[in-house]
Design a protein around this motif. Structure first.
Motif, PDB file in Angstrom:
ATOM      1  N   ILE A 115       0.806  -1.220   0.000  1.00  0.00           N
ATOM      2  CA  ILE A 115       0.000   0.000   0.000  1.00  0.00           C
ATOM      3  C   ILE A 115       0.841   1.272   0.000  1.00  0.00           C
ATOM      4  CG2 ILE A 115      -1.909  -1.174   1.150  1.00  0.00           C
ATOM      5  CD1 ILE A 115      -1.077   0.182   3.750  1.00  0.00           C
ATOM      6  N   ILE A 116       2.166   1.138   0.003  1.00  0.00           N
ATOM      7  CA  ILE A 116       3.009   2.336  -0.012  1.00  0.00           C
ATOM      8  C   ILE A 116       2.747   3.210  -1.244  1.00  0.00           C
ATOM      9  CG2 ILE A 116       5.389   3.171  -0.159  1.00  0.00           C
ATOM     10  CD1 ILE A 116       6.201   0.973   1.756  1.00  0.00           C
ATOM     11  N   PRO A 117       2.583   2.628  -2.458  1.00  0.00           N
ATOM     12  CA  PRO A 117       2.279   3.480  -3.618  1.00  0.00           C
ATOM     13  C   PRO A 117       0.998   4.287  -3.451  1.00  0.00           C
ATOM     14  CG  PRO A 117       2.984   1.324  -4.350  1.00  0.00           C
ATOM     15  CD  PRO A 117       2.786   1.227  -2.869  1.00  0.00           C
ATOM     16  N   GLN A 118      -0.003   3.709  -2.754  1.00  0.00           N
ATOM     17  CA  GLN A 118      -1.239   4.437  -2.503  1.00  0.00           C
ATOM     18  C   GLN A 118      -0.985   5.641  -1.594  1.00  0.00           C
ATOM     19  OE1 GLN A 118      -3.244   0.220  -1.760  1.00  0.00           O
ATOM     20  NE2 GLN A 118      -4.722   1.844  -1.482  1.00  0.00           N
ATOM     21  N   ILE A 119      -0.142   5.437  -0.593  1.00  0.00           N
ATOM     22  CA  ILE A 119       0.191   6.530   0.323  1.00  0.00           C
ATOM     23  C   ILE A 119       0.920   7.637  -0.429  1.00  0.00           C
ATOM     24  CG2 ILE A 119       1.500   7.182   2.388  1.00  0.00           C
ATOM     25  CD1 ILE A 119       1.171   4.293   3.385  1.00  0.00           C
ATOM     26  N   GLU A 120       1.884   7.255  -1.271  1.00  0.00           N
ATOM     27  CA  GLU A 120       2.662   8.234  -2.020  1.00  0.00           C
ATOM     28  C   GLU A 120       1.799   8.999  -3.016  1.00  0.00           C
ATOM     29  OE1 GLU A 120       7.101   6.225  -2.035  1.00  0.00           O
ATOM     30  OE2 GLU A 120       5.637   5.525  -3.507  1.00  0.00           O
ATOM     31  N   ALA A 121       0.803   8.322  -3.592  1.00  0.00           N
ATOM     32  CA  ALA A 121      -0.046   8.962  -4.598  1.00  0.00           C
ATOM     33  C   ALA A 121      -0.876  10.101  -4.018  1.00  0.00           C
ATOM     34  CB  ALA A 121      -0.964   7.924  -5.250  1.00  0.00           C
ATOM     35  N   ILE A 122      -1.277   9.973  -2.744  1.00  0.00           N
ATOM     36  CA  ILE A 122      -2.102  11.022  -2.129  1.00  0.00           C
ATOM     37  C   ILE A 122      -1.311  11.852  -1.116  1.00  0.00           C
ATOM     38  CG2 ILE A 122      -4.249   9.728  -2.464  1.00  0.00           C
ATOM     39  CD1 ILE A 122      -4.143   8.947   0.505  1.00  0.00           C
ATOM     40  N   ILE A 127      -7.471   8.609 -14.696  1.00  0.00           N
ATOM     41  CA  ILE A 127      -6.193   8.997 -14.090  1.00  0.00           C
ATOM     42  C   ILE A 127      -5.419   7.721 -13.848  1.00  0.00           C
ATOM     43  CG2 ILE A 127      -5.061  10.122 -12.146  1.00  0.00           C
ATOM     44  CD1 ILE A 127      -7.740  11.647 -11.702  1.00  0.00           C
ATOM     45  N   MET A 128      -4.358   7.531 -14.620  1.00  0.00           N
ATOM     46  CA  MET A 128      -3.559   6.309 -14.534  1.00  0.00           C
ATOM     47  C   MET A 128      -2.301   6.595 -13.718  1.00  0.00           C
ATOM     48  SD  MET A 128      -2.235   3.890 -17.660  1.00  0.00           S
ATOM     49  CE  MET A 128      -1.934   2.147 -17.367  1.00  0.00           C
ATOM     50  N   LEU A 129      -2.209   5.969 -12.577  1.00  0.00           N
ATOM     51  CA  LEU A 129      -1.076   6.213 -11.680  1.00  0.00           C
ATOM     52  C   LEU A 129       0.101   5.321 -12.025  1.00  0.00           C
ATOM     53  CD1 LEU A 129      -2.911   6.442  -8.238  1.00  0.00           C
ATOM     54  CD2 LEU A 129      -1.858   8.328  -9.489  1.00  0.00           C
ATOM     55  N   PHE A 130       1.293   5.911 -12.021  1.00  0.00           N
ATOM     56  CA  PHE A 130       2.495   5.094 -12.117  1.00  0.00           C
ATOM     57  C   PHE A 130       3.334   5.300 -10.859  1.00  0.00           C
ATOM     58  CE2 PHE A 130       3.190   8.845 -14.935  1.00  0.00           C
ATOM     59  CZ  PHE A 130       4.194   9.490 -14.239  1.00  0.00           C
ATOM     60  N   ALA A 131       4.312   4.440 -10.661  1.00  0.00           N
ATOM     61  CA  ALA A 131       5.060   4.392  -9.402  1.00  0.00           C
ATOM     62  C   ALA A 131       5.942   5.620  -9.211  1.00  0.00           C
ATOM     63  CB  ALA A 131       5.910   3.129  -9.347  1.00  0.00           C
ATOM     64  N   LEU A 132       6.203   5.915  -7.958  1.00  0.00           N
ATOM     65  CA  LEU A 132       7.012   7.077  -7.578  1.00  0.00           C
ATOM     66  C   LEU A 132       8.159   6.620  -6.692  1.00  0.00           C
ATOM     67  CD1 LEU A 132       7.277  10.237  -7.391  1.00  0.00           C
ATOM     68  CD2 LEU A 132       5.916  10.072  -5.311  1.00  0.00           C
TER      69      LEU A 132
END
Length: 272
Positions: free
Chosen positions: A8-15, A218-223
């Motif tokens: 779930i880290i990518p979800q945290i970073e996205a918001i 909105i297509m999210l990619f990794a950060l």
């Protein structure tokens, strides 16, 4: 490699940009957690000088019912890996790529990929907007999709981008690429394109409610930290992972015709 970590880290970073200062403190703790301390809410709250209620609100903002559910999902995917036989700097690069692959898997939404591909396959013209490294990714997307018969153009100059956007209509689709989600020329051109009737897709590492006003998808990619500066690895990498997912899915539509077109384009490039 057949298995990937879904976390779930990518979800945290996205918001991340939507968090308050206190919530960012909590987010940073979980993003950079080293696995050494326990994650009991009382102890985490004491460690971060926040209340347990703050932890609960943070978890809810991340889409969970409370801290207990958040922690369960977080611990499900938490683990450490070690690599040997390479120098520190080589390990850092390899670990960065592996981290982005795992995050890309976590962010991958097959239903969304199918919707976007269906949209693109029905449009007569497709335009991809991007600047800098995102512009290079846009050019790569153009070359890939052209080979399977898509009428696609990449635009990396902001003046041409804005002029192009006012000439679009319902037969067009626009894909805007912005790692930060703050590239003004790309976002403004996408807003204009939407008003003109075009379908609009934003590819970004940062999401926000404001994008819903003019984006169909909105297509999210990794950060990864400092990704936009390209300090350790190419900032195009996570974008191209998502582009390849779209490409692979689009190739399945009328597979024989598209593969034949792909072969024809390769033959044309080989001709002297």
């Amino acid at each position: 490699m057949d298995e990937y970590e879904r976390n779930i880290i990518p979800q945290i970073e996205a918001i991340y940009d939507t968090f308050t200062a206190l919530e960012k403190t909590i987010a940073d703790y979980f993003i950079h957690y080293d696995g050494k301390a326990d994650l009991v809410s009382k102890n985490v709250a004491k460690r971060l000088y926040v209340s347990e209620a703050s932890l609960s609100r943070f978890a809810q903002k991340c889409g969970f019912t409370g801290y207990r559910e958040f922690l369960f999902r977080y611990q499900q995917s938490f683990g450490t890996t070690s690599r040997s036989g390479a120098s520190h700097h080589i390990k850092k690069v390899l670990n960065s790529y592996q981290e982005l692959l795992n995050k890309s898997y976590s962010l991958m939404d097959e239903g969304q990929i199918n919707r976007i591909v269906d949209m693109l396959s029905k449009k007569k013209r497709i335009y991809v907007y991007g600047k800098g490294s995102s512009g290079l990714a846009a050019m790569e997307m153009k070359f890939r999709f052209m080979r399977i018969g898509a009428n696609i153009e990449a635009i990396t100059d902001e003046h041409i981008m804005k002029m192009n956007s006012v000439l679009l209509d319902g037969d067009c689709a626009v894909i805007g690429i912005s790692v930060s989600g703050k590239t003004e020329a790309v976002l403004e051109s996408m807003k204009i394109a939407k008003k003109c009737g075009a379908k609009v897709v934003l590819m970004t590492a940062h999401t926000g409610k404001k994008f819903l006003e003019f984006c169909d998808e909105i297509m999210l990619f990794a950060l990864k930290e400092n990704l936009e500066q390209g300090k350790a690895i190419s900032p195009q990498f996570p974008i191209l992972i998502m582009v390849d997912m779209l490409y692979s899915q689009m190739l399945q539509l009328d597979e024989y015709r598209r593969e034949t077109l792909h072969e024809y384009t390769l033959e044309a490039l080989d001709e002297r």
